[in-house]
Design a protein around this motif. Sequence first.
Motif, PDB file in Angstrom:
ATOM      1  N   ASP A  56       0.808  -1.230   0.000  1.00 27.71           N
ATOM      2  CA  ASP A  56       0.000   0.000   0.000  1.00 27.71           C
ATOM      3  C   ASP A  56       0.837   1.275   0.000  1.00 27.71           C
ATOM      4  N   THR A  57       1.932   1.287  -0.724  1.00 26.31           N
ATOM      5  CA  THR A  57       2.750   2.496  -0.823  1.00 26.31           C
ATOM      6  C   THR A  57       2.499   3.183  -2.156  1.00 26.31           C
ATOM      7  N   PHE A  58       2.738   4.469  -2.181  1.00 28.39           N
ATOM      8  CA  PHE A  58       2.659   5.234  -3.412  1.00 28.39           C
ATOM      9  C   PHE A  58       3.571   6.442  -3.281  1.00 28.39           C
ATOM     10  N   VAL A  92       7.805   9.185  -0.886  1.00 24.90           N
ATOM     11  CA  VAL A  92       7.117   7.899  -0.831  1.00 24.90           C
ATOM     12  C   VAL A  92       6.299   7.884   0.462  1.00 24.90           C
ATOM     13  N   LYS A  93       5.035   7.497   0.348  1.00 25.63           N
ATOM     14  CA  LYS A  93       4.122   7.501   1.489  1.00 25.63           C
ATOM     15  C   LYS A  93       3.657   6.078   1.775  1.00 25.63           C
ATOM     16  N   GLY A  94       3.615   5.720   3.030  1.00 21.96           N
ATOM     17  CA  GLY A  94       3.104   4.417   3.445  1.00 21.96           C
ATOM     18  C   GLY A  94       4.141   3.320   3.509  1.00 21.96           C
ATOM     19  N   MET A  95       5.401   3.622   3.266  1.00 19.21           N
ATOM     20  CA  MET A  95       6.460   2.611   3.339  1.00 19.21           C
ATOM     21  C   MET A  95       6.729   2.293   4.805  1.00 19.21           C
ATOM     22  N   ASN A  96       6.637   1.023   5.153  1.00 19.32           N
ATOM     23  CA  ASN A  96       6.815   0.606   6.540  1.00 19.32           C
ATOM     24  C   ASN A  96       8.213   0.040   6.730  1.00 19.32           C
ATOM     25  N   ILE A  97       9.007   0.708   7.556  1.00 20.32           N
ATOM     26  CA  ILE A  97      10.320   0.197   7.950  1.00 20.32           C
ATOM     27  C   ILE A  97      10.245  -0.041   9.450  1.00 20.32           C
ATOM     28  N   SER A  98      10.318  -1.298   9.855  1.00 21.45           N
ATOM     29  CA  SER A  98      10.171  -1.643  11.268  1.00 21.45           C
ATOM     30  C   SER A  98      11.264  -0.990  12.100  1.00 21.45           C
ATOM     31  N   THR A 106      -0.113   6.832 -12.000  1.00 18.81           N
ATOM     32  CA  THR A 106       0.394   7.055 -10.655  1.00 18.81           C
ATOM     33  C   THR A 106       1.849   6.594 -10.593  1.00 18.81           C
ATOM     34  N   ILE A 107       2.505   6.904  -9.496  1.00 13.67           N
ATOM     35  CA  ILE A 107       3.895   6.484  -9.291  1.00 13.67           C
ATOM     36  C   ILE A 107       3.904   5.482  -8.143  1.00 13.67           C
ATOM     37  N   VAL A 108       4.441   4.284  -8.404  1.00 15.69           N
ATOM     38  CA  VAL A 108       4.398   3.197  -7.436  1.00 15.69           C
ATOM     39  C   VAL A 108       5.810   2.665  -7.190  1.00 15.69           C
ATOM     40  N   PRO A 109       6.237   2.533  -5.918  1.00 15.63           N
ATOM     41  CA  PRO A 109       7.511   1.869  -5.636  1.00 15.63           C
ATOM     42  C   PRO A 109       7.379   0.361  -5.864  1.00 15.63           C
ATOM     43  N   THR A 110       8.339  -0.228  -6.539  1.00 14.28           N
ATOM     44  CA  THR A 110       8.251  -1.651  -6.861  1.00 14.28           C
ATOM     45  C   THR A 110       9.294  -2.507  -6.154  1.00 14.28           C
ATOM     46  N   LEU A 111      10.441  -1.916  -5.804  1.00 12.92           N
ATOM     47  CA  LEU A 111      11.534  -2.702  -5.226  1.00 12.92           C
ATOM     48  C   LEU A 111      12.429  -1.821  -4.382  1.00 12.92           C
ATOM     49  N   VAL A 118      15.509   2.636  -4.385  1.00 10.49           N
ATOM     50  CA  VAL A 118      14.123   2.275  -4.617  1.00 10.49           C
ATOM     51  C   VAL A 118      13.860   2.332  -6.114  1.00 10.49           C
ATOM     52  N   ASP A 119      13.301   1.265  -6.655  1.00 13.78           N
ATOM     53  CA  ASP A 119      12.823   1.284  -8.033  1.00 13.78           C
ATOM     54  C   ASP A 119      11.387   1.768  -7.987  1.00 13.78           C
ATOM     55  N   ILE A 120      11.098   2.840  -8.744  1.00 13.87           N
ATOM     56  CA  ILE A 120       9.732   3.333  -8.826  1.00 13.87           C
ATOM     57  C   ILE A 120       9.281   3.220 -10.273  1.00 13.87           C
ATOM     58  N   ALA A 121       7.985   3.084 -10.456  1.00 12.42           N
ATOM     59  CA  ALA A 121       7.437   2.922 -11.794  1.00 12.42           C
ATOM     60  C   ALA A 121       6.294   3.894 -12.013  1.00 12.42           C
ATOM     61  N   LEU A 122       6.288   4.498 -13.186  1.00  4.63           N
ATOM     62  CA  LEU A 122       5.121   5.239 -13.632  1.00  4.63           C
ATOM     63  C   LEU A 122       4.153   4.172 -14.116  1.00  4.63           C
ATOM     64  N   ALA A 123       2.976   4.111 -13.494  1.00  4.06           N
ATOM     65  CA  ALA A 123       2.077   2.991 -13.738  1.00  4.06           C
ATOM     66  C   ALA A 123       0.672   3.455 -14.080  1.00  4.06           C
TER      67      ALA A 123
END
Length: 159
Positions: free
Chosen positions: A54-56, A66-72, A110-115, A126-131
């Motif tokens: 659920d990141t974007f 990047v919003k919603g990226m969870n790093i413990s 939208t722009i989505v992080p993939t890796l 971070v690999d991001i993709a225009l999707a």
Amino acid sequence: MNKEEQALRKKSPVQIRNKKASFEYIFVDTYTAGIVLTGTEIKSIRLGKASLVDTFCYINNGEIWVKGMNISPYFYGSFSNHEAKRDRKLLLNRREIRKLQEATKTPGFTIVPTLVFIDSHGRAKVDIALARGKKEYDKRQTLKEREDRREMDRAIKRF
């Protein structure tokens, strides 16, 4: 992205993928961005304690976040430990950010992080993709292709 970069990515000890993104979106263009992290965040990523569910990405004042990226939180961190789900800044060229900003003005993109991976210098990338969002029939086609591929692999293993 050339073959050397792909080989380095495959050798990376940490590869955190956003599997849901490839099912939900069609990737039009991909970029590799640096990410601004604190000390305990990079330690958690090196341990593989991050999630891209659920990141974007969004663009604000000429910067991409990047919003919603969870790093413990880091287990051995003390009072200086980081917040798990905060917005993190990505590092891209101005030209690339402008190009992404123009593309996201089009409805459906939208722009989505993939890796998330660690490069050869020990930095998190971070690999991001225009999707573009997939339609329901595209998702059904993806599921059918995946099932066909599994059946072919099972048939090959039998012989």
